[in-house]
Motif scaffolding. Structure first.
Motif, PDB file in Angstrom:
ATOM      1  N   UNK A 257      59.097 -50.648 -40.709  1.00 61.52           N
ATOM      2  CA  UNK A 257      59.671 -49.401 -40.231  1.00 61.52           C
ATOM      3  C   UNK A 257      59.069 -48.210 -40.953  1.00 61.52           C
ATOM      4  N   UNK A 258      59.283 -47.041 -40.381  1.00 62.11           N
ATOM      5  CA  UNK A 258      58.609 -45.828 -40.833  1.00 62.11           C
ATOM      6  C   UNK A 258      58.863 -45.495 -42.299  1.00 62.11           C
ATOM      7  N   UNK A 259      60.077 -45.689 -42.783  1.00 68.86           N
ATOM      8  CA  UNK A 259      60.378 -45.374 -44.181  1.00 68.86           C
ATOM      9  C   UNK A 259      59.875 -46.467 -45.115  1.00 68.86           C
ATOM     10  N   UNK A 260      60.162 -47.712 -44.797  1.00 70.37           N
ATOM     11  CA  UNK A 260      59.827 -48.805 -45.711  1.00 70.37           C
ATOM     12  C   UNK A 260      58.331 -49.114 -45.758  1.00 70.37           C
ATOM     13  N   UNK A 261      57.631 -48.971 -44.641  1.00 67.58           N
ATOM     14  CA  UNK A 261      56.187 -49.210 -44.648  1.00 67.58           C
ATOM     15  C   UNK A 261      55.484 -48.217 -45.567  1.00 67.58           C
ATOM     16  N   UNK A 262      55.836 -46.949 -45.456  1.00 70.01           N
ATOM     17  CA  UNK A 262      55.215 -45.940 -46.317  1.00 70.01           C
ATOM     18  C   UNK A 262      55.513 -46.227 -47.781  1.00 70.01           C
ATOM     19  N   UNK A 263      56.769 -46.542 -48.083  1.00 65.19           N
ATOM     20  CA  UNK A 263      57.137 -46.799 -49.474  1.00 65.19           C
ATOM     21  C   UNK A 263      56.395 -48.011 -50.024  1.00 65.19           C
ATOM     22  N   UNK A 264      56.299 -49.093 -49.254  1.00 63.14           N
ATOM     23  CA  UNK A 264      55.635 -50.299 -49.751  1.00 63.14           C
ATOM     24  C   UNK A 264      54.156 -50.041 -50.020  1.00 63.14           C
ATOM     25  N   UNK A 265      53.498 -49.309 -49.135  1.00 66.26           N
ATOM     26  CA  UNK A 265      52.107 -48.951 -49.388  1.00 66.26           C
ATOM     27  C   UNK A 265      51.978 -48.168 -50.690  1.00 66.26           C
ATOM     28  N   UNK A 266      52.867 -47.203 -50.875  1.00 67.41           N
ATOM     29  CA  UNK A 266      52.790 -46.350 -52.061  1.00 67.41           C
ATOM     30  C   UNK A 266      53.016 -47.130 -53.355  1.00 67.41           C
ATOM     31  N   UNK A 267      54.043 -47.963 -53.415  1.00 67.44           N
ATOM     32  CA  UNK A 267      54.311 -48.690 -54.668  1.00 67.44           C
ATOM     33  C   UNK A 267      53.281 -49.783 -54.915  1.00 67.44           C
TER      34      UNK A 267
END
Length: 542
Positions: A257-267
């Motif tokens: 999903x839009x929020x979790x995909x971005x966060x996982x890439x970042x961390x």
């Protein structure tokens, strides 16, 4: 030693459920799906009206909220997403809405080859089983999400629709046919009185395949990288627990999903360098667009008190009336428990002279208490809402820390664009006209929200700032675009730029907002991605 599969999919929501089903059709490929939430055993998931309960339940949802701004009256706005098998398709409003053909033509014009409407129509058709009226050249009939018509018809809704027709808005029997303009009843993912999530439609019956593994309560915390190649995923079953590794021989696919995909890439070290340094994460691959380009639909809703004696959802959902509706649900008769939260749609224009609708409006013969989340009013009421199809206001999603149990920072910057504010005002004025027709007048007592004292553009905007809300249509944080676009994250085959073995397949890849709820388009994206990944010939362009 870590378990190893050909494909590891992060997220078992709309995209992940469909993708896992399609990839596991190939008996020579092994697939592992990681879902952060539990199984979909909560009974309120399967009763359509149960969304009122599930949206407030942290057991099956991510209880995300936006950052406050002056244009939301300093409020944080709940931006809930599904966290269970089926993801948001297990807690959403069940509306099936493809949008306008030129949404996708604009994607293609941005340099995304093969993403025009004619290219994508076969994939829309493959993901739906339309039950009801529809052009067989444009509507799928054989498999996928069952898409049915409203069967519980209320006289107030009929009067609302008649009033819209009286204003010159045409009755549209199928807004998913490619011609969206008009008024009518929504089509929804409900069959025999029950919600049908993407998990139930696509993946549930595939779980007996020996090449398919599904793990719930598995919160992805890091993509395992070897140089510029993704080779697996680490996940946690509980905060502070020991990470478990699963390896991917071919690809890691992010469908969180839009929020979790971005966060996982970042961390995991993939994103804007300045943000990764702030998080204390080693920069594995600098990609400026990760988490940026975020968009969402922002809605304002008007409430009318109905005349005494009008039996709206407010009264039908209480006491003996509710008991009667439960009996009707149990015996398969039309009832309020098997309806979507929005009953009627209006796709129309904020200003005269536009070629295509730039607004989506919704109507329900019921109303909620001001400032309270899905608590019905104590008096008979009706609600109409409006939002802009393609907002220009954009924000971001950014991890606050490397702890994936901490919610990310979500900043949509609602109504920050001047054109968005103009269109929003036009939408609110259209709502008033639709709620003031002679056809609806026999049922209307008075406007209670925002009230007759709110008239000027500034007053309407102030109301929107203080009372507007999300429609949960989050997109754009891993947007698709050519490599020369500095804000793009994935290419037109959804592969992360500059990486190998890493793909994103969810609403975060949308390069621009669609003129619709995002569910149907997300399913189409996953269906199309399955052909990319399996190396199959693209479906014939319509």
């Amino acid at each position: 030693m870590a378990d190893e599969f050909d494909y590891v999919i992060v997220g078992c929501g709309a995209a992940g459920s469909l993708l896992a089903a399609r990839l596991s059709e190939d008996a020579q490929s092994s697939v592992c799906v990681l879902e952060a939430g539990p199984k979909d055993r909560n009974p309120f998931i399967h009763i359509p009206a149960g969304f009122i309960k599930t949206l407030k339940d942290p057991g099956v949802t991510w209880q995300f909220s936006t950052e406050p701004t002056e244009r939301t009256g300093g409020r944080r706005i709940a931006t809930v997403q599904g966290r269970t098998l089926g993801g948001s398709s297990s807690v959403n409003g069940m509306i099936y809405n493809r949008g306008q053909p030129n949404d996708l033509d604009h994607w293609a014009q941005r340099g995304n080859r093969g993403w025009g409407y004619a290219d994508c129509l076969p994939y829309f058709m493959r993901t739906e089983r339309r039950i009801g009226y529809g052009d067989p050249e444009r509507r799928g009939r054989t498999e996928g999400i069952p898409v049915t018509d409203m069967d519980w018809i209320h006289p107030v809704t009929e009067a609302f629709i008649a009033g819209c027709v009286g204003l010159g808005i045409p009755r549209n029997p199928d807004y998913n046919s490619g011609d969206q303009a008009g008024v009518g009843y929504f089509q929804r993912a409900i069959l025999n009185g029950r919600r049908v999530s993407a998990y139930r439609a696509f993946l549930h019956n595939a779980l007996n395949r020996p090449n398919l593994s599904l793990r719930t309560n598995a919160r992805a915390c890091e993509i395992i990288l070897e140089g510029k190649r993704a080779v697996g995923v680490r996940y946690l079953s509980e905060r502070g627990g020991k990470p478990v590794e699963v390896r991917a021989r071919r690809e890691v696919i992010l469908s969180g999903g839009t929020a979790n995909t971005a966060r996982l890439l970042q961390v995991s070290g993939i994103g804007p360098g300045w943000l990764l340094q702030k998080l204390g994460v080693a920069v594995q691959h600098e990609l400026a667009g990760v988490g940026e380009n975020f968009r969402d639909h922002y809605a304002s809703r008007f409430v009318m008190r109905a005349k005494p004696g009008t039996m709206t959802l407010n009264e039908l959902s209480k006491g003996l009336n509710l008991g009667k509706q439960l009996l009707r649900w149990g015996t398969g008769q039309p009832n309020i428990l098997a309806t979507a939260p929005s009953h009627a749609h209006v796709f129309w224009k904020s200003f005269e002279g536009l070629d295509q609708p730039d607004l989506q409006c919704v109507f329900t013969p019921g109303s909620y208490k001001e400032g309270m989340v899905y608590v019905l009013d104590d008096y008979p009421g009706m609600t109409a809402g409006a939002w802009q199809h393609r907002p220009e206001s954009k924000g971001w999603v950014r991890a606050r820390s490397t702890d994936v149990f901490e919610d990310p920072e979500i900043q949509p910057n609602y109504l920050s664009d001047e054109m968005d504010r103009r269109v929003h005002i036009g939408g609110m004025r259209l709502l008033r006209r639709m709620l003031s027709t002679p056809e609806l007048a026999p049922f209307v007592d008075q406007e209670t929200l925002p009230g007759p004292d709110v008239q000027t553009d500034d007053e309407l905007l102030d109301f929107a700032f203080k009372n507007g809300s999300t429609t949960y249509h989050l997109i754009g944080t891993a947007r698709m675009g050519p490599a020369e676009d500095p804000t793009a994250v994935v290419d037109d085959r959804l592969r992360v730029h500059g990486m190998t073995g890493l793909r994103v397949v969810d609403a975060s890849i949308m390069p621009a907002m669609v003129s619709a709820n995002t569910y149907a388009t997300t399913l189409m994206i996953a269906e199309k991605a399955s052909d990319f990944i399996r190396g199959r010939e693209m479906a014939s362009a319509a």
